[in-house]
Design a protein around this motif. Sequence first.
Motif, PDB file in Angstrom:
ATOM      1  N   LYS A   1      -0.538   1.676  -0.893  1.00  0.00           N
ATOM      2  CA  LYS A   1      -1.477   2.371  -0.001  1.00  0.00           C
ATOM      3  C   LYS A   1      -2.130   1.349   0.911  1.00  0.00           C
ATOM      4  O   LYS A   1      -2.267   0.183   0.548  1.00  0.00           O
ATOM      5  CB  LYS A   1      -2.584   3.060  -0.815  1.00  0.00           C
ATOM      6  N   THR A   2      -2.560   1.822   2.077  1.00  0.00           N
ATOM      7  CA  THR A   2      -3.263   0.885   2.959  1.00  0.00           C
ATOM      8  C   THR A   2      -4.774   1.075   2.855  1.00  0.00           C
ATOM      9  O   THR A   2      -5.538   0.279   3.390  1.00  0.00           O
ATOM     10  CB  THR A   2      -2.833   1.069   4.430  1.00  0.00           C
ATOM     11  N   ASN A   3      -5.209   2.132   2.174  1.00  0.00           N
ATOM     12  CA  ASN A   3      -6.646   2.389   2.044  1.00  0.00           C
ATOM     13  C   ASN A   3      -7.105   2.374   0.586  1.00  0.00           C
ATOM     14  O   ASN A   3      -6.379   2.823  -0.298  1.00  0.00           O
ATOM     15  CB  ASN A   3      -6.997   3.770   2.610  1.00  0.00           C
TER      16      ASN A   3
ATOM     17  N   ALA B   1      -4.463  -0.887  -4.511  1.00  0.00           N
ATOM     18  CA  ALA B   1      -3.867  -0.326  -3.295  1.00  0.00           C
ATOM     19  C   ALA B   1      -2.468  -0.921  -3.085  1.00  0.00           C
ATOM     20  O   ALA B   1      -1.506  -0.205  -2.806  1.00  0.00           O
ATOM     21  CB  ALA B   1      -4.757  -0.584  -2.093  1.00  0.00           C
ATOM     22  N   HIS B   2      -2.379  -2.234  -3.272  1.00  0.00           N
ATOM     23  CA  HIS B   2      -1.081  -2.916  -3.153  1.00  0.00           C
ATOM     24  C   HIS B   2      -0.044  -2.287  -4.061  1.00  0.00           C
ATOM     25  O   HIS B   2       1.043  -1.921  -3.634  1.00  0.00           O
ATOM     26  CB  HIS B   2      -1.227  -4.390  -3.563  1.00  0.00           C
ATOM     27  N   LYS B   3      -0.453  -2.180  -5.324  1.00  0.00           N
ATOM     28  CA  LYS B   3       0.482  -1.675  -6.334  1.00  0.00           C
ATOM     29  C   LYS B   3       0.942  -0.261  -6.017  1.00  0.00           C
ATOM     30  O   LYS B   3       2.057   0.128  -6.324  1.00  0.00           O
ATOM     31  CB  LYS B   3      -0.180  -1.694  -7.715  1.00  0.00           C
TER      32      LYS B   3
ATOM     33  N   ILE C   1     -10.776  -1.191   3.142  1.00  0.00           N
ATOM     34  CA  ILE C   1     -11.644  -0.718   2.052  1.00  0.00           C
ATOM     35  C   ILE C   1     -12.812   0.076   2.639  1.00  0.00           C
ATOM     36  O   ILE C   1     -13.429  -0.349   3.617  1.00  0.00           O
ATOM     37  CB  ILE C   1     -12.174  -1.891   1.206  1.00  0.00           C
ATOM     38  N   LEU C   2     -13.082   1.224   2.038  1.00  0.00           N
ATOM     39  CA  LEU C   2     -14.257   2.001   2.412  1.00  0.00           C
ATOM     40  C   LEU C   2     -15.149   2.074   1.174  1.00  0.00           C
ATOM     41  O   LEU C   2     -14.699   2.502   0.107  1.00  0.00           O
ATOM     42  CB  LEU C   2     -13.837   3.411   2.854  1.00  0.00           C
ATOM     43  N   VAL C   3     -16.381   1.623   1.303  1.00  0.00           N
ATOM     44  CA  VAL C   3     -17.288   1.647   0.154  1.00  0.00           C
ATOM     45  C   VAL C   3     -18.203   2.863   0.283  1.00  0.00           C
ATOM     46  O   VAL C   3     -18.834   3.063   1.327  1.00  0.00           O
ATOM     47  CB  VAL C   3     -18.142   0.358   0.079  1.00  0.00           C
TER      48      VAL C   3
ATOM     49  N   VAL D   1      -6.469   4.837  -2.801  1.00  0.00           N
ATOM     50  CA  VAL D   1      -6.781   4.724  -4.224  1.00  0.00           C
ATOM     51  C   VAL D   1      -8.298   4.896  -4.387  1.00  0.00           C
ATOM     52  O   VAL D   1      -9.059   4.669  -3.444  1.00  0.00           O
ATOM     53  CB  VAL D   1      -6.324   3.372  -4.829  1.00  0.00           C
ATOM     54  N   PHE D   2      -8.716   5.316  -5.555  1.00  0.00           N
ATOM     55  CA  PHE D   2     -10.127   5.606  -5.803  1.00  0.00           C
ATOM     56  C   PHE D   2     -10.612   4.759  -6.972  1.00  0.00           C
ATOM     57  O   PHE D   2     -10.136   4.905  -8.094  1.00  0.00           O
ATOM     58  CB  PHE D   2     -10.288   7.097  -6.116  1.00  0.00           C
TER      59      PHE D   2
END
Length: 275
Positions: free
Chosen positions: A114-116, A109-111, A162-164, A77-78
């Motif tokens: 997605k795992t990322n 992401a949960h909704k 999470i990637l920031v 997700v973004f």
Amino acid sequence: FNTHQGAEESFSDVTFEDIGGQETAKNELLEALEFVRDINKVKSLGIRPLKGIMLSGPPGTGKTLMAKAVARHIDSVFISTSGSEFVEMYAGVGAKRVRELFEKAKDSAHKKNKTNAVIFIDEIEILGGKRGQNSSHLEYDQTLNQLLVELDGMSIDDEINILVIGATNRIDILDKAILRPGRFDRIVKVDLPDKDGRHKILEIHTRDKPLAEDVDLEQIAKETFRFSGAHLESLANEAAIMAMRANSKEIKSSHFKEAIDKVMMGEKLNRRPRQ
Ligand code: ATP
């Protein structure tokens, strides 16, 4: 979710093929993303997980596009926001917004199963500037501290990865703490495109446009020294508008010439200091 917070959730349909030039930056990103895609190997080798990437470079060079391409590449997700969304008069509000931002990323992401999740923070220097140098420095300090707390708290065993991604054109004023290992580990430099880069960007932004035979994108790339990707996108659009005004079904070389002048002029007339 706090409605004052300008964090937007979206689906990214941008791929690395939609980004012209910037080969070094794209390769560096793809290489870094191997760590995210191969999380099991990273775990078993005891490699420090990648938490943050800093995109550094002038306005309009495709930093936002790159963040979106990253999100799509790792099927995440973004969530996008800007450093200016964290500036508040009231103490503690900025820090609260940072907490909520990370919550929102996990939630969405949960909704979406997605795992990322990718969190994109544009103009990150506004919230991550050197501490103790602002007039209302206490508030900034708390906000930046909260961002560091969130980054440090992320673990490879978290359910959602999470990637920031931060973007800035003032890397020189960033607080050093933010760039420390384990936080924004990777700094990816993005620059104004060179001639070949400009050519590729022009190809991307004219791919759905009817070009006349006399249009030579290579030549236009030569004549647009110092144009950013955003300028080139605007050039392609202006040229199409010129063609429409001239009642032409195709975009001709002369329309591009007029459009170059227009974009160059606009640049001079509208140049205002960025905050
Ligand atoms: P800013 O620092 O102002 O936020 P940015 O570096 O994030 O800018 P983008 O928002 O990614 O720049 O670019 C703006 C627009 O310019 C894009 O939507 C795209 O149309 C075009 N663009 C910029 N760079 C490129 C590129 N390398 N390839 C294709 N299009 C580009």
